[in-house]
Design an enzyme around this catalytic site. Sequence first.
Site, mmCIF file in Angstrom:
data_model
loop_
_atom_site.group_PDB
_atom_site.id
_atom_site.type_symbol
_atom_site.label_atom_id
_atom_site.label_comp_id
_atom_site.label_asym_id
_atom_site.label_seq_id
_atom_site.Cartn_x
_atom_site.Cartn_y
_atom_site.Cartn_z
ATOM 1 N N LEU A 1 0.857 -1.185 0.000
ATOM 2 C CA LEU A 1 0.000 0.000 0.000
ATOM 3 C C LEU A 1 0.895 1.237 0.000
ATOM 4 O O LEU A 1 1.703 1.415 0.911
ATOM 5 C CB LEU A 1 -0.892 -0.007 1.245
ATOM 6 C CG LEU A 1 -1.757 1.243 1.456
ATOM 7 C CD1 LEU A 1 -2.837 1.341 0.383
ATOM 8 C CD2 LEU A 1 -2.385 1.238 2.845
ATOM 9 N N HIS A 2 0.756 2.066 -1.047
ATOM 10 C CA HIS A 2 1.474 3.337 -1.067
ATOM 11 C C HIS A 2 0.698 4.325 -0.208
ATOM 12 O O HIS A 2 -0.513 4.497 -0.389
ATOM 13 C CB HIS A 2 1.544 3.884 -2.492
ATOM 14 C CG HIS A 2 2.539 3.182 -3.357
ATOM 15 N ND1 HIS A 2 3.853 3.559 -3.434
ATOM 16 C CD2 HIS A 2 2.410 2.112 -4.174
ATOM 17 C CE1 HIS A 2 4.506 2.768 -4.274
ATOM 18 N NE2 HIS A 2 3.644 1.866 -4.743
ATOM 19 N N CYS A 3 1.381 4.961 0.733
ATOM 20 C CA CYS A 3 0.749 5.951 1.609
ATOM 21 C C CYS A 3 1.449 7.281 1.393
ATOM 22 O O CYS A 3 2.653 7.393 1.625
ATOM 23 C CB CYS A 3 0.912 5.547 3.073
ATOM 24 S SG CYS A 3 0.358 3.882 3.423
#
Length: 196
Positions: A159-161
């Site tokens: 997951l890119h945050c």
Amino acid sequence: MMVTLRMMSHIEFKFGWKKWRSATKVICDRNVPTKLKGKFYRTAIRLAMLYGTRAMAGAGSCLFCQIARSATSTPLLHSDDKVVAFQDINPAALRHYLVIPIEHISTVKDLQRRKEHYDLVNHMSSVGQDLLNRDAPESKQYRFGFHQPPFNSVNHIHLHCFALPFIPRWKHVKYMPLGPFGGFIEAEKLLQKINP
Ligand SMILES: [Zn+2]
Ligand SMILES: [Zn+2]
């Protein structure tokens, strides 16, 4: 010798995003003659030697699995029995973190409409949100999402945050939903899709 994310990133950089993908595809593709595969392996091994690591040469070794097992020098921002979080090696925003499951799941296409997967993605999002709230409270906008194949660079879901803005600004193109072509999918949208 430990594999660092920096090494991996450098190798990826050398191949280029597209070439890296086609290179990894060569290994998986049964139709590619063994001779050609051998050539790729020799290149991979040479690169691995260059970077002082054997792990890269082994087929099936997943860098993110190694990070999740704390087998690398990558500092973890968070770890629990389900996920770990760390900084993206090539940050594209004010803050840019990755949250990955400890269990190896290749791509978002492997996620099903199941409580187990829904809970996992939900947990990944809340870990990412907490980290950004803590580390970038000044940011006016956060974004969370996944690359869908063939746009994913590493075959272990992450997951890119982001705490925006994107730096430099043009970097946002790498994290754009591309409609029917897939591209980037927001975590919220993925959660709707796999909500059991
Ligand atoms: Zn993995
Ligand atoms: Zn990605």
